[in-house]
Design a protein around this motif. Structure first.
Motif, mmCIF file in Angstrom:
data_model
loop_
_atom_site.group_PDB
_atom_site.id
_atom_site.type_symbol
_atom_site.label_atom_id
_atom_site.label_comp_id
_atom_site.label_asym_id
_atom_site.label_seq_id
_atom_site.Cartn_x
_atom_site.Cartn_y
_atom_site.Cartn_z
ATOM 1 N N GLY A 223 0.927 -1.180 -0.050
ATOM 2 C CA GLY A 223 0.038 -0.030 0.164
ATOM 3 C C GLY A 223 0.960 1.247 -0.160
ATOM 4 O O GLY A 223 0.351 2.308 0.631
ATOM 5 N N ASP A 224 1.864 1.417 -0.830
ATOM 6 C CA ASP A 224 2.950 2.609 -0.906
ATOM 7 C C ASP A 224 2.326 3.645 -1.711
ATOM 8 O O ASP A 224 2.901 4.548 -1.901
ATOM 9 N N GLY A 225 1.248 3.208 -2.660
ATOM 10 C CA GLY A 225 0.752 4.272 -3.580
ATOM 11 C C GLY A 225 1.554 4.347 -4.979
ATOM 12 O O GLY A 225 1.370 5.155 -5.698
ATOM 13 N N SER A 226 2.418 3.405 -4.990
ATOM 14 C CA SER A 226 3.613 3.560 -6.130
ATOM 15 C C SER A 226 2.821 3.422 -7.553
ATOM 16 O O SER A 226 3.009 4.113 -8.557
ATOM 17 N N ALA A 227 1.720 2.463 -7.593
ATOM 18 C CA ALA A 227 1.128 2.205 -8.748
ATOM 19 C C ALA A 227 0.104 3.385 -9.118
ATOM 20 O O ALA A 227 -0.076 4.067 -10.215
ATOM 21 N N ARG A 228 -0.496 4.158 -8.250
ATOM 22 C CA ARG A 228 -1.374 5.230 -8.368
ATOM 23 C C ARG A 228 -0.278 6.396 -8.900
ATOM 24 O O ARG A 228 -0.892 7.139 -9.915
ATOM 25 N N ARG A 229 0.779 6.747 -8.317
ATOM 26 C CA ARG A 229 1.710 7.538 -8.922
ATOM 27 C C ARG A 229 1.920 7.581 -10.203
ATOM 28 O O ARG A 229 2.226 8.362 -11.065
ATOM 29 N N ALA A 230 2.448 6.142 -10.589
ATOM 30 C CA ALA A 230 2.954 5.775 -11.866
ATOM 31 C C ALA A 230 1.807 6.112 -12.763
ATOM 32 O O ALA A 230 1.930 6.409 -13.899
ATOM 33 N N ALA A 231 0.553 5.420 -12.404
ATOM 34 C CA ALA A 231 -0.684 5.567 -13.496
ATOM 35 C C ALA A 231 -0.844 7.051 -13.788
ATOM 36 O O ALA A 231 -1.211 7.370 -14.786
ATOM 37 N N GLU A 232 -0.604 7.930 -12.677
ATOM 38 C CA GLU A 232 -1.221 9.281 -13.253
ATOM 39 C C GLU A 232 0.105 9.884 -13.935
ATOM 40 O O GLU A 232 -0.373 10.647 -14.930
ATOM 41 N N SER A 233 1.377 9.550 -13.729
ATOM 42 C CA SER A 233 2.395 10.027 -14.858
ATOM 43 C C SER A 233 2.088 9.373 -16.182
ATOM 44 O O SER A 233 2.494 9.972 -17.089
#
Length: 285
Positions: A223-233
């Protein structure tokens, strides 16, 4: 190019192992071929070291499930690991090996459309191997950067030495010291070549994955939010991105005392099925 016996499953799918390349620099590859005509192929790029070992079974299960659903899949071992010949490749060499295996998988399966899959460090390899194309890409637990990946890995190694006791910690040489001298370092029981460590320091996953419009599936482990950040980029760059998250109480990448076979774990089965379903939406069958 030499091989061993083909394994034929009751459902008509086949597993075709081969050694690709000249003796001394041969890669081990295994093609999972569907019972019918294969229009598509997925190239699976593993992680490295201990993560390669502990995620291996999941990738076998993923490849078999893709074949059952009509998509060919090809797995391989990097030089210096598994059944492949010895070697100390840098990142560019890993990418070249993935493309070599892709070419063999295409020729052997007859597939005309290709997608890539990568787990952890393998996500960087898969992204680079399919860069500047419209090939679909799936990544499990993709690290944001190569430098960050090895920083985390070396932190795990340091914690492991501390757990062994003060004497073991004091006697063991820091892996970074050995790497700085151009020598391989032992990290969680596996050798880390300095060539690979140095060549990965400037890698950025979103830069590798975001060089052309295509479909990308990101699965965050934890749950570190890495996928969300990468998805936004990646979305800002015009890619079509699907992101999801797997939450496990225990370590996904490293086994613990309560480890159970992956076939018996519902989270593993769900992850594999979700990945296969996604590939079927973006690849012809």
């Amino acid at each position: 190019m030499t091989g061993t016996a083909t394994l034929l499953h009751h459902d008509g799918t086949e597993e075709i192992p081969r050694f690709l390349g000249a003796p001394g620099a041969a890669l081990f590859g295994c093609l999972h071929r569907p019972a019918g005509v294969a229009r598509s192929l997925v190239v699976l790029c593993s992680s490295i070291g201990a993560e390669w070992k502990y995620n291996y079974r999941r990738e076998v299960l993923l490849a078999r499930r893709l074949a059952e659903r009509g998509v060919a899949a090809v797995r391989f071992h990097y030089l210096g690991s598994g059944n492949s010949d010895d070697g100390s490749p840098d990142f560019a060499a890993l990418v070249a090996q993935a493309r070599q295996v892709e070419a063999w998988g295409r020729a052997e399966s007859g597939a005309t459309r290709v997608g890539y899959f990568g787990a952890r460090f393998g996500a960087l390899v898969a992204a680079a191997a399919s860069a500047d194309t419209d090939m679909p890409l799936t990544a499990w637990g993709a690290p944001g950067t190569g430098a960050g990946y090895f920083r985390e890995l070396l932190r795990i190694e340091r914690v492991g030495r501390l757990a062994e006791g003060s004497a073991a910690f004091a006697e063991a040489e820091e892996p970074r010291v050995r790497l700085a001298r151009g020598e391989p370092a032992d990290v969680v029981g596996y050798p880390l070549p300095p060539e690979l460590y140095d060549s990965a320091q400037s890698l950025v996953f979103t830069e590798l994955a975001g060089t052309a419009p295509r479909d990308v599936c990101l699965v965050e482990i934890g749950g570190d939010g890495s996928a969300r950040r990468a998805a936004e980029s990646l979305t800002e760059r015009g890619l079509r991105v699907h992101a999801s998250r797997l939450v496990e109480d225990r370590s996904w990448w490293l086994h613990d005392a309560d480890w159970r076979p992956d076939e018996t774990r519902q989270t593993v089965r769900n992850m594999i099925e979700e990945t296969v379903d996604w590939f079927l939406t973006v690849l012809p069958t």
